[in-house]
Design a protein around this motif. Structure first.
Motif, short mmCIF file in Angstrom:
data_model
loop_
_atom_site.label_atom_id
_atom_site.label_comp_id
_atom_site.label_asym_id
_atom_site.label_seq_id
_atom_site.Cartn_x
_atom_site.Cartn_y
_atom_site.Cartn_z
N VAL A 79 0.88 -1.18 0.00
CA VAL A 79 0.00 0.00 0.00
C VAL A 79 0.91 1.22 0.00
CG1 VAL A 79 -1.73 1.29 1.33
CG2 VAL A 79 -1.78 -1.23 1.32
N ALA A 80 0.59 2.23 -0.81
CA ALA A 80 1.49 3.40 -0.88
C ALA A 80 0.74 4.69 -1.14
CB ALA A 80 2.53 3.18 -1.99
N VAL A 81 1.38 5.78 -0.74
CA VAL A 81 0.99 7.12 -1.21
C VAL A 81 2.22 7.72 -1.88
CG1 VAL A 81 -0.74 7.54 0.61
CG2 VAL A 81 1.64 8.29 0.97
N LEU A 82 2.01 8.75 -2.70
CA LEU A 82 3.14 9.44 -3.32
C LEU A 82 3.56 10.61 -2.44
CD1 LEU A 82 2.05 9.52 -7.07
CD2 LEU A 82 3.58 7.88 -5.93
N GLY A 83 4.78 11.12 -2.66
CA GLY A 83 5.28 12.28 -1.93
C GLY A 83 5.58 13.42 -2.88
N ASN A 84 6.03 14.54 -2.35
CA ASN A 84 6.29 15.72 -3.18
C ASN A 84 7.35 15.43 -4.25
OD1 ASN A 84 7.96 15.58 -0.81
ND2 ASN A 84 8.79 17.58 -1.31
N HIS A 85 8.37 14.63 -3.94
CA HIS A 85 9.40 14.33 -4.94
C HIS A 85 8.82 13.58 -6.14
CE1 HIS A 85 13.43 15.37 -3.13
NE2 HIS A 85 12.56 15.72 -2.19
N ASP A 86 7.78 12.79 -5.91
CA ASP A 86 7.18 12.02 -7.01
C ASP A 86 6.45 12.93 -8.00
OD1 ASP A 86 8.08 9.57 -5.81
OD2 ASP A 86 6.48 9.81 -4.34
N ASP A 93 1.16 10.85 -13.36
CA ASP A 93 0.22 9.85 -13.88
C ASP A 93 0.96 8.59 -14.34
OD1 ASP A 93 -1.83 11.54 -13.34
OD2 ASP A 93 -2.10 12.22 -15.41
N GLN A 94 2.10 8.82 -14.98
CA GLN A 94 2.91 7.70 -15.47
C GLN A 94 3.48 6.89 -14.29
OE1 GLN A 94 5.48 9.29 -18.51
NE2 GLN A 94 6.39 7.26 -18.83
N ILE A 95 3.94 7.59 -13.28
CA ILE A 95 4.48 6.92 -12.09
C ILE A 95 3.39 6.10 -11.40
CG2 ILE A 95 5.30 7.39 -9.72
CD1 ILE A 95 7.00 9.63 -10.96
N ALA A 96 2.22 6.71 -11.26
CA ALA A 96 1.10 6.01 -10.62
C ALA A 96 0.73 4.76 -11.41
CB ALA A 96 -0.10 6.94 -10.49
N ALA A 97 0.70 4.89 -12.74
CA ALA A 97 0.33 3.75 -13.59
C ALA A 97 1.36 2.62 -13.44
CB ALA A 97 0.23 4.19 -15.04
N THR A 98 2.64 2.98 -13.41
CA THR A 98 3.71 1.96 -13.28
C THR A 98 3.56 1.21 -11.95
OG1 THR A 98 5.22 3.27 -14.60
CG2 THR A 98 6.22 1.66 -13.13
N LEU A 99 3.30 1.96 -10.89
CA LEU A 99 3.20 1.31 -9.57
C LEU A 99 1.94 0.46 -9.47
CD1 LEU A 99 4.53 4.19 -7.29
CD2 LEU A 99 5.76 2.19 -8.15
N ARG A 100 0.84 0.97 -10.03
CA ARG A 100 -0.41 0.17 -9.99
C ARG A 100 -0.24 -1.10 -10.82
NH1 ARG A 100 -3.66 5.48 -9.72
NH2 ARG A 100 -4.17 5.51 -7.49
N GLN A 101 0.45 -0.97 -11.94
CA GLN A 101 0.73 -2.13 -12.79
C GLN A 101 1.55 -3.18 -12.03
OE1 GLN A 101 -0.39 -2.10 -16.25
NE2 GLN A 101 -0.08 -4.26 -15.85
N ALA A 102 2.41 -2.69 -11.13
CA ALA A 102 3.25 -3.60 -10.32
C ALA A 102 2.47 -4.17 -9.14
CB ALA A 102 4.48 -2.86 -9.83
N GLY A 103 1.19 -3.80 -9.03
CA GLY A 103 0.34 -4.39 -7.99
C GLY A 103 0.20 -3.56 -6.74
N VAL A 104 0.76 -2.36 -6.75
CA VAL A 104 0.70 -1.50 -5.55
C VAL A 104 -0.72 -0.93 -5.41
CG1 VAL A 104 1.58 0.64 -4.52
CG2 VAL A 104 3.14 -0.91 -5.73
N TYR A 105 -1.25 -0.95 -4.19
CA TYR A 105 -2.49 -0.25 -3.88
C TYR A 105 -2.11 1.20 -3.64
CZ TYR A 105 -4.58 -4.86 -2.98
OH TYR A 105 -5.04 -6.15 -3.08
N LEU A 106 -2.10 2.01 -4.69
CA LEU A 106 -1.66 3.39 -4.57
C LEU A 106 -2.85 4.26 -4.19
CD1 LEU A 106 0.82 5.22 -4.95
CD2 LEU A 106 0.01 5.64 -7.27
N LEU A 107 -2.79 4.84 -3.02
CA LEU A 107 -3.93 5.59 -2.48
C LEU A 107 -3.70 7.09 -2.61
CD1 LEU A 107 -4.52 3.49 0.76
CD2 LEU A 107 -5.62 3.22 -1.48
#
Ligand code: FE2
Ligand code: FE2
Length: 249
Positions: A79-86, A93-107
């Motif tokens: 489970v993850a959230v993003l930070g200011n550096h992200d 959007d691309q970062i979020a898609a990559t992490l979700r594709q890797a199975g991360v529950y990105l909140l």
């Protein structure tokens, strides 16, 4: 390709869920650091891995891809959230898609339930603490900044209302209280978080709160309402003696 999410194990004998929490990995595209061994270790120690933002150093898609590769060594749900550096390179959007594709529950203003624990995630924002919080007064730029801080607190509130589980972990990047940023220069406290997050948290019953962002802060604190708060930035010394904290909730 479909998202490949890791299956949650059953809670252990005492019904508690072991959560490994860690933030501020700041993965760089040219770095030699691999998190594979650490993710393998965490998979043996915990039931769920929680990442509290600043996963990448400059918000570059390649940095997120490196994290996604390393996460293949993690066999528990993430489970993850993003930070200011992200957000730095405008590729969120691309970062979020990559992490979700890797199975991360990105909140990002949502909640998800795993092993009967509700995970509520929002990045949060700056603004300062207590009676010294920045107020909505003066120039439009200041008002926009305060509006963003209020907006993140409202998004947290909306996500809290989605939770049906009896136990809840709030996952943030920015700090909700000043205690866990103590150790940082006092001049930058207002840029490390906002009490508006704690005000929202205290309207609900939560098991614990984790955040990152303040690399030189303090591990443990609590909201005025008594919710336990942990700064789990990798750089913070923790009772585990490892870069991650272990919480049983
Ligand atoms: Fe950071
Ligand atoms: Fe940060």
């Amino acid at each position: 390709m479909a998202e490949q999410r890791k299956t949650a194990r059953k809670a252990n004998g005492n019904g508690k869920v072991k959560i490994a929490a860690m933030g501020d990995l700041h993965i760089q595209e040219d770095a030699q650091t691999s998190y594979r061994d650490l993710f393998g270790e965490i998979s043996r120690e915990a039931d769920v891995l929680v990442l509290t933002g600043d996963l990448t150093n400059l918000g570059k898609p390649k940095e997120a891809e490196l994290l996604a590769e390393d996460l293949r060594a993690c066999s528990i749900p993430v489970v993850a959230v993003l930070g200011n550096h992200d957000y730095e390179s405008g590729c969120v959007d691309q970062i979020a898609a990559t992490l979700r594709q890797a199975g991360v529950y990105l909140l990002d203003g949502q909640a998800t339930e795993l092993m009967e624990v509700g995970f509520v995630g929002v990045k949060g924002f700056v603004g300062g603490f207590g009676p010294r919080m920045l107020g909505s007064f003066g120039e439009p730029a200041i008002k926009a900044m305060v509006a963003e801080s209020v907006n993140e607190a409202m998004r947290l509130e909306n996500a809290m209302r989605q939770v049906r589980a009896k136990r809840t972990l709030v996952v943030l990047h920015y700090a909700p209280i000043p205690e866990t940023v103590t150790g940082e220069p006092p001049e930058i406290f207002p840029f490390l978080g906002s009490s508006r997050l704690a005000e929202t948290i205290d309207r609900f019953k939560v098991s614990a709160v984790v955040h990152g962002h303040a690399h030189r802060g303090t591990f443990e604190g609590q909201t005025p309402g008594g919710a336990k708060v942990y700064n789990v930035a990798m750089h913070i010394t923790k009772p585990t003696g490892r870069p991650y904290a272990l919480l049983e909730i």
